[in-house]
Design an enzyme around this catalytic site. Structure first.
Site, mmCIF file in Angstrom:
data_model
loop_
_atom_site.group_PDB
_atom_site.id
_atom_site.type_symbol
_atom_site.label_atom_id
_atom_site.label_comp_id
_atom_site.label_asym_id
_atom_site.label_seq_id
_atom_site.Cartn_x
_atom_site.Cartn_y
_atom_site.Cartn_z
ATOM 1 N N HIS A 87 -15.906 2.085 36.031
ATOM 2 C CA HIS A 87 -17.177 1.037 36.292
ATOM 3 C C HIS A 87 -18.320 1.958 36.747
ATOM 4 C CE1 HIS A 87 -20.837 -2.158 35.998
ATOM 5 N NE2 HIS A 87 -20.448 -1.363 37.479
ATOM 6 N N GLY B 74 -15.795 10.005 -3.513
ATOM 7 C CA GLY B 74 -14.806 10.052 -2.853
ATOM 8 C C GLY B 74 -14.141 11.623 -3.431
ATOM 9 N N ARG B 75 -12.598 11.862 -3.380
ATOM 10 C CA ARG B 75 -12.139 12.951 -3.101
ATOM 11 C C ARG B 75 -10.760 12.812 -3.408
ATOM 12 N NH1 ARG B 75 -14.498 17.352 -0.663
ATOM 13 N NH2 ARG B 75 -12.589 17.914 -0.371
ATOM 14 N N GLU C 182 -23.753 1.694 -4.674
ATOM 15 C CA GLU C 182 -21.859 2.049 -4.285
ATOM 16 C C GLU C 182 -22.554 0.603 -5.316
ATOM 17 O OE1 GLU C 182 -19.686 2.764 -2.463
ATOM 18 O OE2 GLU C 182 -18.585 1.209 -4.154
ATOM 19 N N ILE D 215 -19.099 9.315 3.577
ATOM 20 C CA ILE D 215 -18.807 10.692 3.405
ATOM 21 C C ILE D 215 -20.282 10.100 3.163
ATOM 22 C CG2 ILE D 215 -19.013 12.698 2.095
ATOM 23 C CD1 ILE D 215 -15.912 13.364 2.293
ATOM 24 N N VAL E 182 -23.700 3.559 -10.944
ATOM 25 C CA VAL E 182 -24.467 4.237 -11.775
ATOM 26 C C VAL E 182 -23.938 4.568 -13.011
ATOM 27 C CG1 VAL E 182 -25.575 6.767 -11.963
ATOM 28 C CG2 VAL E 182 -25.391 5.694 -9.412
HETATM 29 P P1 FAD Z 1 -8.374 20.716 2.854
HETATM 30 O O1 FAD Z 1 -8.923 21.313 4.661
HETATM 31 O O2 FAD Z 1 -8.588 21.075 1.381
HETATM 32 O O3 FAD Z 1 -6.984 22.575 2.294
HETATM 33 C C1 FAD Z 1 -6.595 23.158 2.271
HETATM 34 C C2 FAD Z 1 -7.190 24.571 1.692
HETATM 35 O O4 FAD Z 1 -6.317 25.044 0.860
HETATM 36 C C3 FAD Z 1 -8.017 24.975 1.269
HETATM 37 O O5 FAD Z 1 -8.349 26.148 1.610
HETATM 38 C C4 FAD Z 1 -8.288 25.152 -0.198
HETATM 39 O O6 FAD Z 1 -8.379 26.526 -0.335
HETATM 40 C C5 FAD Z 1 -6.911 25.893 0.004
HETATM 41 N N1 FAD Z 1 -5.949 26.088 -1.251
HETATM 42 C C6 FAD Z 1 -5.350 25.225 -2.006
HETATM 43 N N2 FAD Z 1 -5.000 25.687 -3.828
HETATM 44 C C7 FAD Z 1 -4.817 26.584 -3.126
HETATM 45 C C8 FAD Z 1 -3.988 27.461 -3.592
HETATM 46 N N3 FAD Z 1 -3.227 27.275 -4.682
HETATM 47 N N4 FAD Z 1 -3.652 28.352 -3.279
HETATM 48 C C9 FAD Z 1 -3.700 29.368 -2.032
HETATM 49 N N5 FAD Z 1 -4.684 27.836 -1.044
HETATM 50 C C10 FAD Z 1 -5.010 26.610 -1.898
HETATM 51 N N6 FAD Z 1 -11.317 14.570 7.695
HETATM 52 C C11 FAD Z 1 -11.940 13.775 8.735
HETATM 53 O O7 FAD Z 1 -10.373 13.194 9.709
HETATM 54 N N7 FAD Z 1 -12.758 13.119 10.206
HETATM 55 C C12 FAD Z 1 -13.629 14.022 9.261
HETATM 56 O O8 FAD Z 1 -14.920 13.853 10.157
HETATM 57 C C13 FAD Z 1 -13.789 14.300 8.185
HETATM 58 N N8 FAD Z 1 -15.111 14.494 7.796
HETATM 59 C C14 FAD Z 1 -15.263 15.007 6.309
HETATM 60 C C15 FAD Z 1 -16.408 14.907 6.206
HETATM 61 C C16 FAD Z 1 -16.692 15.948 4.858
HETATM 62 C C17 FAD Z 1 -18.069 15.898 4.374
HETATM 63 C C18 FAD Z 1 -15.620 15.912 3.905
HETATM 64 C C19 FAD Z 1 -16.041 16.597 2.355
HETATM 65 C C20 FAD Z 1 -14.362 15.541 4.367
HETATM 66 C C21 FAD Z 1 -13.960 15.396 5.573
HETATM 67 N N9 FAD Z 1 -13.151 14.879 6.070
HETATM 68 C C22 FAD Z 1 -13.003 14.192 7.062
HETATM 69 C C23 FAD Z 1 -11.835 14.889 5.362
HETATM 70 C C24 FAD Z 1 -10.617 16.615 5.932
HETATM 71 O O9 FAD Z 1 -11.787 17.073 5.620
HETATM 72 C C25 FAD Z 1 -9.372 16.010 4.935
HETATM 73 O O10 FAD Z 1 -8.786 15.519 5.120
HETATM 74 C C26 FAD Z 1 -8.583 17.648 5.112
HETATM 75 O O11 FAD Z 1 -9.785 18.650 5.522
HETATM 76 C C27 FAD Z 1 -7.746 18.079 4.604
HETATM 77 O O12 FAD Z 1 -6.531 19.099 4.714
HETATM 78 P P2 FAD Z 1 -5.992 19.622 4.197
HETATM 79 O O13 FAD Z 1 -4.666 20.967 4.259
HETATM 80 O O14 FAD Z 1 -5.023 18.659 3.509
HETATM 81 O O15 FAD Z 1 -6.690 20.116 2.559
HETATM 82 P P1 AMP Z 2 -15.249 6.892 0.088
HETATM 83 O O1 AMP Z 2 -13.379 7.225 -1.279
HETATM 84 O O2 AMP Z 2 -15.175 6.571 1.087
HETATM 85 O O3 AMP Z 2 -15.735 8.441 -0.398
HETATM 86 O O4 AMP Z 2 -15.897 6.060 -1.304
HETATM 87 C C1 AMP Z 2 -16.365 6.574 -2.366
HETATM 88 C C2 AMP Z 2 -17.733 5.374 -3.384
HETATM 89 O O5 AMP Z 2 -18.307 5.689 -4.379
HETATM 90 C C3 AMP Z 2 -16.418 3.964 -3.311
HETATM 91 O O6 AMP Z 2 -16.643 2.972 -2.314
HETATM 92 C C4 AMP Z 2 -16.676 3.880 -5.052
HETATM 93 O O7 AMP Z 2 -16.627 2.860 -5.410
HETATM 94 C C5 AMP Z 2 -18.012 4.603 -4.968
HETATM 95 N N1 AMP Z 2 -18.098 5.042 -6.682
HETATM 96 C C6 AMP Z 2 -17.694 5.257 -7.703
HETATM 97 N N2 AMP Z 2 -17.857 5.375 -8.820
HETATM 98 C C7 AMP Z 2 -19.242 4.834 -8.664
HETATM 99 C C8 AMP Z 2 -20.814 4.328 -9.613
HETATM 100 N N3 AMP Z 2 -20.236 5.184 -11.065
HETATM 101 N N4 AMP Z 2 -21.919 4.331 -9.153
HETATM 102 C C9 AMP Z 2 -21.794 3.643 -7.696
HETATM 103 N N5 AMP Z 2 -20.689 4.037 -7.114
HETATM 104 C C10 AMP Z 2 -19.872 4.408 -7.475
#
Ligand code: FAD
Ligand code: AMP
Length: 479
Positions: free
Chosen positions: A451, A278-279, A211, A192, A245
């Site tokens: 090609h 990360g997430r 990083e 991201i 950081v």
């Molecule tokens: P989510 O998409 O997070 O959906 C979960 C849903 O559940 C949400 O709408 C939320 O509101 C709802 N929810 C949560 N708790 C409750 C509750 N208790 N009751 C009712 N609703 C609820 N992945 C890729 O494969 N390709 C990419 O290019 C990519 N780019 C990304 C770029 C960014 C900036 C980010 C942040 C993520 C990216 N991802 C990408 C990751 C991808 O978005 C996630 O892996 C995907 O959205 C996960 O899907 P999900 O349905 O598990 O969860």
């Molecule tokens: P990703 O999980 O691919 O989204 O990557 C997140 C990155 O953030 C990982 O590579 C981590 O090592 C990095 N990271 C987490 N905490 C810190 C921090 N305090 N300073 C710098 N990098 C970090």
């Protein structure tokens, strides 16, 4: 107590909405509970992916790439453009329209397939029931023969850099900036961070990525990661590895960031700071302790290979469970679970999930990396083809990077493919299909490729596995 559904899904992201559509297609009476509301207070479908993830980030990546192309890359074609300018609010408005179109599309698909969308926050309670609380605090209990939890994930926030949503933002804030920051700091050089750094860097920000890890993209094949780092640094991304950081503070309209690196302390000042570390699974308040659901040691809902939780008839899919946090991984789990509920013998192949980083050029991979094979003592052979030798890549002045194909030393079965280069996301998909069919490198090598195409680089890499490439000097002796 309301009507009893065959399936109730919590979350309408790519995992949940796909599961809902599939379940309805299979004839199951299906409801999907979603808490996200639009600015008019109406239910918003699509989850992270459509609203603040995959789609909006790709919309901005494409806009910013077109801008960078007009500014920097057209001269080589003999095209000159009067100083290109960027209207950031217009770019963001385009992104918002795409998101709206797609989220509205899911609502249409729900209607078409007969999925009931329920607005509110869902919680799994004892007896495989779902308690739903709407925005006004009204509570209803929904009975379901089966529950699928697809609550997704949220950005990780770290104590040294608390968000103020103005100067210190996360990925969601970084998709809605109204102007190009002069100096942009990004914590985390992962997927991201690299995508957002590319967007704002192309538009003119001076981007510094901090990083903590010493290694760049440790999960990517090391040779491809090294090549990607070289290309991205050349584009101007200042990627500092081993930079942890330790503090971030807003002072006089800027963010002062302290980080430690190689045993010494450093300070940098930025106009904006994006925290992209990360997430994490969104598992709080999602189930009661007597529901039977449990979390694993990393906070994901515990499931087996079929996404079954420890509670009977309760499943969990997508980012809320183990595995790569990717939209397509969750969607496929959704299809598998819906089919299993409908009585089919579905399963999912976790070995061939492609991953893509949408920088330019893209970085894409599937299967095993060379370092993983080495660590596991598996004998392998490698074929590499550089895009510099591809006629199609040269014709479009996009000749950076390479295709790397890895096959088993004895069986020749394809074990992995890793690409940095033009169209990498789509090229790797060709190999995913081959792997799904149990292909050997020779099978790919014997396939006819049009090609001139970029996919000829995949063909040549397959040929190179046994020293049979035509358009590069083979490093290995031909058999
Ligand atoms: P989510 O998409 O997070 O959906 C979960 C849903 O559940 C949400 O709408 C939320 O509101 C709802 N929810 C949560 N708790 C409750 C509750 N208790 N009751 C009712 N609703 C609820 N992945 C890729 O494969 N390709 C990419 O290019 C990519 N780019 C990304 C770029 C960014 C900036 C980010 C942040 C993520 C990216 N991802 C990408 C990751 C991808 O978005 C996630 O892996 C995907 O959205 C996960 O899907 P999900 O349905 O598990 O969860
Ligand atoms: P990703 O999980 O691919 O989204 O990557 C997140 C990155 O953030 C990982 O590579 C981590 O090592 C990095 N990271 C987490 N905490 C810190 C921090 N305090 N300073 C710098 N990098 C970090």
């Amino acid at each position: 107590m309301s009507e009893k559904y065959d399936v109730v899904i919590i979350g309408a992201g790519p995992a949940g909405y796909v599961a809902a559509i599939k379940a309805a297609q299979l004839g199951l009476n299906t409801a999907c509970v979603e808490q996200w509301l639009d600015d008019k207070g109406k239910i918003l479908l699509g989850g992270t992916c459509l609203n603040v993830g995959c789609i909006p980030s790709k919309a901005l990546l494409d806009s910013s790439y077109k801008f960078a192309e007009a500014r920097d890359h057209l001269g080589v074609h003999g095209i000159s453009v009067e100083a290109a300018t960027i209207n950031v609010p217009a770019m963001i408005a385009r992104k918002d329209n795409i998101v709206k179109q797609l989220t509205g599309g899911i609502a249409g698909l729900f209607q078409h397939n007969g999925v009931t969308a329920i607005s509110g926050t869902g919680k799994v309670i004892a007896g495989a029931k779902v308690e739903v609380t709407d925005k006004d605090g009204n509570v209803q209990i929904i009975e379901a023969a089966n529950i699928i939890v697809a609550a997704g994930s949220v950005p990780v926030h770290i104590p040294p850099a608390p968000l103020d949503n103005e100067y210190i933002i996360d990925s969601t804030g970084a998709l809605d900036l109204t102007e190009v920051p002069g100096r942009l700091g990004i914590i985390g050089a992962g997927v991201i961070g690299l995508e957002l750094g590319s967007v704002w860097g192309r538009l003119g920000s001076d981007v510094v990525m901090l990083e903590a890890l010493e290694e760049f993209l440790p999960l990517v094949d090391a040779q491809i990661a090294k090549e990607a780092a070289k290309i991205l640094k050349k584009q101007g991304l200042d990627i500092r590895l081993g930079a942890r950081v330790t503090n971030a503070e807003v002072k006089d309209g800027a963010v002062e960031v302290s980080y430690s690196s190689a045993g010494s302390e450093h300070v940098e000042t930025f106009d904006k700071l994006i925290v992209a570390v990360g997430r994490r699974p969104r598992s709080e308040e999602l189930f009661t302790t007597d529901s039977g659901l449990t979390l694993d040691e990393r906070g994901y809902i515990y499931v087996n290979d079929f996404c079954e939780t420890e509670a009977p008839h309760v499943y969990a899919i997508g980012d809320i469970v183990r595995g790569p946090m990717l939209a397509h991984k969750g969607s496929e789990e959704g299809v598998m679970v819906a089919e299993r509920i409908a009585g089919k013998q579905a399963q999912m192949n976790y070995d061939y999930i492609p991953g893509v980083i949408y920088t330019h050029p893209e970085v894409a991979g599937v299967g095993q990396t060379e370092q993983a094979l080495k660590a596991n003592g598996i004998d392998y052979k490698v074929g590499i083809f550089p895009f510099a030798a591809s006629g199609r890549a040269l014709a479009s002045s996009e000749a950076e990077g390479m295709v790397k194909l890895i096959a088993h030393a004895e069986t020749d079965r394809i074990l992995g493919c890793h690409i940095v280069g033009p169209g990498a996301a789509d090229l790797v998909q060709e190999v995913v299909i081959a792997m799904e069919f149990g292909s050997s490198a020779e099978d790919l090598a014997l396939t006819v490729f049009a090609h001139p195409t970029l996919s000829e680089a995949v063909h040549e890499a397959a040929l190179a596995v046994d020293g049979h490439a035509i358009h590069i000097a083979n490093r290995k002796k031909r058999k």
